[in-house]
Motif scaffolding. Sequence first.
Motif, PDB file in Angstrom:
ATOM      1  N   GLY A   1      18.250  19.761  84.702  1.00 53.80           N
ATOM      2  CA  GLY A   1      16.860  19.586  85.112  1.00 53.80           C
ATOM      3  C   GLY A   1      16.115  20.906  84.919  1.00 53.80           C
ATOM      4  O   GLY A   1      16.643  21.967  85.265  1.00 53.80           O
ATOM      5  N   ILE A   2      14.922  20.839  84.353  1.00 55.16           N
ATOM      6  CA  ILE A   2      14.130  22.062  84.144  1.00 55.16           C
ATOM      7  C   ILE A   2      12.716  21.798  84.642  1.00 55.16           C
ATOM      8  O   ILE A   2      12.101  20.791  84.276  1.00 55.16           O
ATOM      9  N   ARG A   3      12.225  22.671  85.504  1.00 53.62           N
ATOM     10  CA  ARG A   3      10.854  22.508  85.997  1.00 53.62           C
ATOM     11  C   ARG A   3      10.295  23.857  86.437  1.00 53.62           C
ATOM     12  O   ARG A   3      11.048  24.817  86.614  1.00 53.62           O
ATOM     13  N   ARG A   4       8.962  23.879  86.628  1.00 54.25           N
ATOM     14  CA  ARG A   4       8.336  25.067  87.218  1.00 54.25           C
ATOM     15  C   ARG A   4       8.575  25.041  88.717  1.00 54.25           C
ATOM     16  O   ARG A   4       8.606  23.963  89.321  1.00 54.25           O
ATOM     17  N   GLY A   5       8.758  26.208  89.323  1.00 55.08           N
ATOM     18  CA  GLY A   5       9.081  26.241  90.750  1.00 55.08           C
ATOM     19  C   GLY A   5       8.165  27.132  91.553  1.00 55.08           C
ATOM     20  O   GLY A   5       7.147  27.629  91.066  1.00 55.08           O
ATOM     21  N   SER A   6       8.572  27.332  92.813  1.00 52.12           N
ATOM     22  CA  SER A   6       7.811  28.182  93.729  1.00 52.12           C
ATOM     23  C   SER A   6       8.819  28.951  94.591  1.00 52.12           C
ATOM     24  O   SER A   6      10.030  28.732  94.477  1.00 52.12           O
ATOM     25  N   LYS A   7       8.294  29.785  95.495  1.00 52.81           N
ATOM     26  CA  LYS A   7       9.174  30.599  96.342  1.00 52.81           C
ATOM     27  C   LYS A   7      10.185  29.749  97.118  1.00 52.81           C
ATOM     28  O   LYS A   7      11.293  30.189  97.390  1.00 52.81           O
ATOM     29  N   ALA A   8       9.786  28.531  97.495  1.00 55.25           N
ATOM     30  CA  ALA A   8      10.671  27.670  98.287  1.00 55.25           C
ATOM     31  C   ALA A   8      11.977  27.397  97.542  1.00 55.25           C
ATOM     32  O   ALA A   8      13.011  27.102  98.156  1.00 55.25           O
TER      33      ALA A   8
ATOM     34  N   ASP B   1      22.898  23.039  86.647  1.00 56.08           N
ATOM     35  CA  ASP B   1      22.378  21.681  86.825  1.00 56.08           C
ATOM     36  C   ASP B   1      20.864  21.706  86.874  1.00 56.08           C
ATOM     37  O   ASP B   1      20.212  20.740  86.504  1.00 56.08           O
ATOM     38  N   GLU B   2      20.334  22.825  87.378  1.00 56.79           N
ATOM     39  CA  GLU B   2      18.872  22.958  87.487  1.00 56.79           C
ATOM     40  C   GLU B   2      18.443  24.344  87.052  1.00 56.79           C
ATOM     41  O   GLU B   2      19.054  25.341  87.489  1.00 56.79           O
ATOM     42  N   ILE B   3      17.404  24.399  86.248  1.00 56.83           N
ATOM     43  CA  ILE B   3      16.801  25.690  85.895  1.00 56.83           C
ATOM     44  C   ILE B   3      15.348  25.637  86.353  1.00 56.83           C
ATOM     45  O   ILE B   3      14.580  24.752  85.944  1.00 56.83           O
ATOM     46  N   ILE B   4      14.986  26.573  87.229  1.00 55.11           N
ATOM     47  CA  ILE B   4      13.640  26.595  87.786  1.00 55.11           C
ATOM     48  C   ILE B   4      12.943  27.845  87.263  1.00 55.11           C
ATOM     49  O   ILE B   4      13.493  28.945  87.366  1.00 55.11           O
ATOM     50  N   ILE B   5      11.746  27.668  86.732  1.00 54.26           N
ATOM     51  CA  ILE B   5      11.032  28.802  86.139  1.00 54.26           C
ATOM     52  C   ILE B   5       9.791  29.137  86.976  1.00 54.26           C
ATOM     53  O   ILE B   5       8.991  28.251  87.288  1.00 54.26           O
ATOM     54  N   ILE B   6       9.672  30.432  87.310  1.00 55.12           N
ATOM     55  CA  ILE B   6       8.503  30.902  88.062  1.00 55.12           C
ATOM     56  C   ILE B   6       7.864  32.042  87.276  1.00 55.12           C
ATOM     57  O   ILE B   6       8.571  32.916  86.761  1.00 55.12           O
ATOM     58  N   ASP B   7       6.557  32.024  87.145  1.00 55.41           N
ATOM     59  CA  ASP B   7       5.840  33.162  86.546  1.00 55.41           C
ATOM     60  C   ASP B   7       4.467  33.218  87.201  1.00 55.41           C
ATOM     61  O   ASP B   7       3.895  32.171  87.541  1.00 55.41           O
ATOM     62  N   LYS B   8       3.930  34.410  87.359  1.00 57.07           N
ATOM     63  CA  LYS B   8       2.575  34.501  87.953  1.00 57.07           C
ATOM     64  C   LYS B   8       1.568  33.837  87.017  1.00 57.07           C
ATOM     65  O   LYS B   8       0.533  33.358  87.451  1.00 57.07           O
ATOM     66  N   ASN B   9       1.882  33.790  85.734  1.00 58.35           N
ATOM     67  CA  ASN B   9       1.082  33.047  84.767  1.00 58.35           C
ATOM     68  C   ASN B   9       1.630  31.610  84.708  1.00 58.35           C
ATOM     69  O   ASN B   9       2.593  31.317  84.002  1.00 58.35           O
ATOM     70  N   GLU B  10       1.007  30.732  85.510  1.00 60.28           N
ATOM     71  CA  GLU B  10       1.564  29.378  85.651  1.00 60.28           C
ATOM     72  C   GLU B  10       1.472  28.582  84.360  1.00 60.28           C
ATOM     73  O   GLU B  10       2.331  27.743  84.065  1.00 60.28           O
ATOM     74  N   ASP B  11       0.426  28.841  83.561  1.00 57.67           N
ATOM     75  CA  ASP B  11       0.299  28.134  82.273  1.00 57.67           C
ATOM     76  C   ASP B  11       1.475  28.478  81.364  1.00 57.67           C
ATOM     77  O   ASP B  11       2.029  27.620  80.673  1.00 57.67           O
ATOM     78  N   LEU B  12       1.833  29.764  81.377  1.00 53.95           N
ATOM     79  CA  LEU B  12       2.969  30.187  80.554  1.00 53.95           C
ATOM     80  C   LEU B  12       4.240  29.491  81.036  1.00 53.95           C
ATOM     81  O   LEU B  12       5.017  28.960  80.230  1.00 53.95           O
TER      82      LEU B  12
END
Length: 322
Positions: free
Chosen positions: A66-73, A36-47
């Motif tokens: 739902g697809i978005r950039r995420g964080s540790k939380a 239902d949700e895909i969260i993407i994290i990378d140290k290169n935030e632009d990527l």
Amino acid sequence: MNTKTLESERRKVVVVGAGAVGATYCYALAQSGLADEIIIIDKNEDLADGQVSDLVHGQPFFPTVGIRRGSKADYTNANLIVITAGAAQKPGETRLDLMKKNVAIVGSIAEDIATQDSHGVMLIVTNPVDVLTYVAIKRSGWERNRVIGSGTVLDSARFRHFVSHHCNVDVHNVHAYILGEHGDSELAAWSMTHIGGISIDNYCPMCGGCEGWQAERKNIEQKVRESAYHIINAKGSTHFAVGLALVKISSSVLRKQNSLLTVSAMVDGEYGLRDVCLSVPCVISDIGIARIIDSKLADEEMKLLHNSAAVLRQAIEEAGII
Ligand code: NAI
């Protein structure tokens, strides 16, 4: 309406590392309709932002997700956290230097995950995957069943492909497994290989399609072992097949499918091995490894599995993990 229940029923997958493997996995996962949700994290935030934009523009063409950039939380309520983050090998850098870098990267991500009180499953993909699965278990403090490595799920798919091609039989009728290290010391478990339910030992003489099938076995093993080198030489990285292998593992976790897959698991007495992660047949469910299948292997295969475990123990020691 109980929105809390609905929230907990959402299938959330966090992908750490938005490079070739992470992005290809997200692309395949989005099309599968599993999450239902895909969260993407990378140290290169632009990527990470770029990958998110590229994927969300495809939303009209795949099932709702739902697809978005995420964080540790985001680790807290994730069902599955897939780690593909890693350093790329620099010219002149040794395999050991790279391993140490990736031990630091994956170890620190595993610690971050542990601090977020997540109840999901961690899936390690970064290489050397068996060593890093070990690191993730130690650094997170999680139960061994909840941390799995993608292991030889990809290698087993390659093995099935080459057996299918050689025998001219649909790959879906070929059941075949690569065990041990995801790497040079891996072994083909011919004693577990079946075509249409018939063991390869019985199938080969019936088929009679080739001369000297024992020799063919060696060729097939060699092709499996060299696949990654050939692909990396040709195109720089392998990502399509591994992306699909990761979707297969994800499907078994998210849908509690109990699929039998050769993931990298921390063994504790199974196959006479302890305190090392390597690929053995496992039943995968929402708790990660529901069961390790401690199956009987041919004597030679058992020897090779123990050799592979010794290679991995040495790598763990070289990396300074123990
Ligand atoms: P890549 O270099 O394209 O992507 C790696 C990504 O990790 C980069 O975007 C980088 O910014 C990110 N990263 C590095 N440190 C990070 C950190 N601390 N936190 C968050 N992100 C971080 O590499 P690629 O091709 O995607 O491969 C990723 C890994 O997967 C490699 O270790 C590769 O060897 C492995 N792999 C494993 C396979 C398997 O069957 N287990 C098959 C193919 C690749």
